[in-house]
Design a protein around this motif. Structure first.
Motif, PDB file in Angstrom:
ATOM      1  N   GLN A  53      47.623  37.356  49.115  1.00 44.04           N
ATOM      2  CA  GLN A  53      47.920  38.750  48.796  1.00 44.04           C
ATOM      3  C   GLN A  53      48.039  38.934  47.290  1.00 44.04           C
ATOM      4  O   GLN A  53      48.461  38.019  46.577  1.00 44.04           O
ATOM      5  N   CYS A  54      47.679  40.138  46.833  1.00 46.78           N
ATOM      6  CA  CYS A  54      47.882  40.481  45.427  1.00 46.78           C
ATOM      7  C   CYS A  54      49.379  40.596  45.157  1.00 46.78           C
ATOM      8  O   CYS A  54      50.093  41.337  45.838  1.00 46.78           O
ATOM      9  N   CYS A  58      49.157  45.729  42.782  1.00 47.03           N
ATOM     10  CA  CYS A  58      49.177  46.275  44.148  1.00 47.03           C
ATOM     11  C   CYS A  58      50.569  46.158  44.764  1.00 47.03           C
ATOM     12  O   CYS A  58      51.073  47.104  45.364  1.00 47.03           O
ATOM     13  N   ARG A  59      51.175  44.999  44.637  1.00 53.93           N
ATOM     14  CA  ARG A  59      52.514  44.828  45.212  1.00 53.93           C
ATOM     15  C   ARG A  59      53.517  45.744  44.525  1.00 53.93           C
ATOM     16  O   ARG A  59      54.401  46.322  45.176  1.00 53.93           O
ATOM     17  N   ASN A  60      53.387  45.915  43.213  1.00 54.07           N
ATOM     18  CA  ASN A  60      54.291  46.814  42.492  1.00 54.07           C
ATOM     19  C   ASN A  60      54.142  48.256  42.957  1.00 54.07           C
ATOM     20  O   ASN A  60      55.080  49.048  42.884  1.00 54.07           O
ATOM     21  N   ALA A  61      52.940  48.595  43.462  1.00 53.60           N
ATOM     22  CA  ALA A  61      52.689  49.946  43.975  1.00 53.60           C
ATOM     23  C   ALA A  61      53.067  50.070  45.445  1.00 53.60           C
ATOM     24  O   ALA A  61      52.871  51.127  46.051  1.00 53.60           O
ATOM     25  N   GLY A  62      53.610  49.001  46.039  1.00 52.33           N
ATOM     26  CA  GLY A  62      54.001  49.037  47.440  1.00 52.33           C
ATOM     27  C   GLY A  62      52.838  48.881  48.405  1.00 52.33           C
ATOM     28  O   GLY A  62      52.942  49.275  49.570  1.00 52.33           O
ATOM     29  N   VAL A  64      50.022  46.387  50.328  1.00 57.72           N
ATOM     30  CA  VAL A  64      49.642  45.039  50.732  1.00 57.72           C
ATOM     31  C   VAL A  64      48.130  44.931  50.613  1.00 57.72           C
ATOM     32  O   VAL A  64      47.383  45.556  51.368  1.00 57.72           O
ATOM     33  N   ALA A  65      47.663  44.177  49.617  1.00 53.92           N
ATOM     34  CA  ALA A  65      46.229  44.044  49.346  1.00 53.92           C
ATOM     35  C   ALA A  65      45.820  42.590  49.535  1.00 53.92           C
ATOM     36  O   ALA A  65      46.340  41.692  48.862  1.00 53.92           O
ATOM     37  N   TRP A  66      44.896  42.346  50.447  1.00 53.71           N
ATOM     38  CA  TRP A  66      44.465  40.985  50.767  1.00 53.71           C
ATOM     39  C   TRP A  66      43.346  40.543  49.836  1.00 53.71           C
ATOM     40  O   TRP A  66      42.552  41.354  49.356  1.00 53.71           O
ATOM     41  N   MET A  67      43.269  39.196  49.615  1.00 55.31           N
ATOM     42  CA  MET A  67      42.349  38.648  48.637  1.00 55.31           C
ATOM     43  C   MET A  67      41.698  37.374  49.164  1.00 55.31           C
ATOM     44  O   MET A  67      42.182  36.750  50.117  1.00 55.31           O
ATOM     45  N   TYR A  68      40.604  36.980  48.506  1.00 51.19           N
ATOM     46  CA  TYR A  68      40.006  35.673  48.750  1.00 51.19           C
ATOM     47  C   TYR A  68      39.777  34.996  47.405  1.00 51.19           C
ATOM     48  O   TYR A  68      39.778  35.649  46.352  1.00 51.19           O
ATOM     49  N   GLU A  81      39.884  42.265  48.658  1.00 51.48           N
ATOM     50  CA  GLU A  81      38.982  42.538  49.775  1.00 51.48           C
ATOM     51  C   GLU A  81      38.391  43.931  49.670  1.00 51.48           C
ATOM     52  O   GLU A  81      37.218  44.149  49.982  1.00 51.48           O
ATOM     53  N   ARG A  82      39.186  44.894  49.214  1.00 51.71           N
ATOM     54  CA  ARG A  82      38.765  46.293  49.206  1.00 51.71           C
ATOM     55  C   ARG A  82      38.605  46.792  47.774  1.00 51.71           C
ATOM     56  O   ARG A  82      39.393  46.461  46.885  1.00 51.71           O
ATOM     57  N   ALA A  83      37.568  47.646  47.586  1.00 56.96           N
ATOM     58  CA  ALA A  83      37.242  48.132  46.246  1.00 56.96           C
ATOM     59  C   ALA A  83      38.363  48.978  45.648  1.00 56.96           C
ATOM     60  O   ALA A  83      38.615  48.931  44.445  1.00 56.96           O
TER      61      ALA A  83
END
Length: 373
Positions: A53-54, A58-62, A64-68, A81-83
């Motif tokens: 996860q970022c 992203c986390r500071n903005a609340g 949950v953004a997934w990553m690879y 994962e998402r633009a």
């Protein structure tokens, strides 16, 4: 891409700017995680199930953004994962954008409505709707405010039309606000427009005016005593018409009244074109009661016909359709997780039309046929 990553499987944060990822006591950590991520990718394991996860913006903005993970020219990288999550890092929100978000939240709260910024609403296993400010209004209504201060295309997967349909299909009433004059003339959604102002002015509690996007309706009978010309032709057609008139409104009032259901979005037919704006709820109800709700212009196609030199007269506000139109509603944008009454037969359905209104497919096809009759 981001430099800070949370590895949920190990419960640790990774700093990709450091060779040891910030964990000198765990030699070979990057090689282990990178090879594991590549293996899971080869097995077609979804990115949200790989445990990255970022842990930065992203986390500071609340969110949950997934990553690879990947390596590029010898550099360790984590890719969103998402633009839209990626864009959050490259283009942070402007002060004006933040000021609008804060004003929406404050205005809604003054009437007892809960509102939050940067809300992500799940709509599927790996899909969600990102909203600049989501207001939880009366009677379960949700108003999704989008503050658009940069370029926004009308069509495409990330275009305005697609985002509006997706929000409406999942119970969120889209409300798009801008300070760009060109958007005030667009009809891909109910745009509201205010003059360009600095963030410090928007953040104040003083009156912030919406100068376009809110209207009131004049209802009148088209006879010889009418002051207005027939909107669809020459002479008099001896039928009723509705004429929209622009009306300024305070931005805070608009936020509160949309949440309360006192102001609603309207699709207004003018000849063969549709206009979209906000109106008082009682006027929208009267408009639909007197003139009906017609199929959206995207739902029907014109039929070919011969031209005529005769002057037009008042014509029905419908768009002609071909003999029998069978709608293709296999796309998930036409499915709502919540069943609501069909706008025609009033029986519950999960299907929604292109405008996000709950409608049985057969009922909608029958309405198009009736409009063409």
């Amino acid at each position: 891409m981001a430099n800070k990553v949370l590895c949920t499987s190990l419960g640790i944060e990774l700093n990709l700017e450091l060779d040891d990822l910030g964990h000198p006591g765990m030699p070979g950590l990057w090689d282990f995680l990178y090879e594991q991520d590549r293996m899971l990718g080869a097995q077609r394991v979804p990115v949200p199930q790989r445990g990255m996860q970022c842990a930065g913006v992203c986390r500071n903005a609340g969110v949950v953004a997934w990553m690879y993970l990947r390596e590029l020219n010898g550099r360790k990288q984590a890719v969103h994962e998402r633009a839209e999550d990626e864009a959050r890092h490259a283009a942070p929100l402007s002060d004006v954008h933040k000021a609008y978000q804060e004003r929406i939240i404050r205005a809604a709260g003054e009437d007892g409505f809960h509102a939050s910024a940067e809300v992500r609403t799940p709509i599927g296993p790996r899909q969600w709707i990102q909203t600049d400010a989501l207001v939880e209004g009366a009677d379960g209504r949700r108003i999704g405010w989008e503050v658009q201060l940069s370029t926004a295309s009308a069509k495409g997967p990330r275009g305005v039309q697609s985002r509006v349909r997706k929000a409406a299909a999942h119970g969120i009433t889209p409300a798009w606000h801008t300070d760009r004059e060109g958007y005030a003339r667009r009809n891909d959604t109910q745009w509201t427009f205010s003059n360009q102002l600095p963030a410090r002015v928007i953040a104040k509690t003083g009156g912030l005016r919406v100068v376009s996007g809110f209207r009131v309706l004049d209802f009148w009978f088209c006879d010889v005593t009418a002051d207005l010309p027939c909107p669809n032709g020459q002479g008099r057609c001896w039928t009723r018409h509705a004429t929209p008139r622009p009306r300024d409104v305070l931005f805070d009032d608009l936020v509160r009244k949309t949440a309360a259901g006192l102001v609603l979005p309207l699709e207004f037919w003018s000849g063969s074109r549709i206009q979209r704006f906000w109106v008082p709820a009682d006027e929208r109800d009267r408009y639909y009661n007197e003139f009906g709700e017609f199929a959206s212009e995207q739902d029907v196609q014109p039929i070919a016909g011969r031209g005529s030199s005769a002057a037009p007269t008042c014509r029905p506000r419908v768009t002609l359709a071909t003999s029998k139109r069978v709608l293709d509603w296999r796309d998930q944008s036409h499915w709502s997780l919540e069943a609501r009454p069909c706008r025609y037969c009033k029986q519950p359905t999960n299907l929604v039309d292109d405008a996000g209104r709950h409608t049985h497919k057969v009922c909608h096809e029958a309405a198009i046929e009736a409009a063409a009759a």
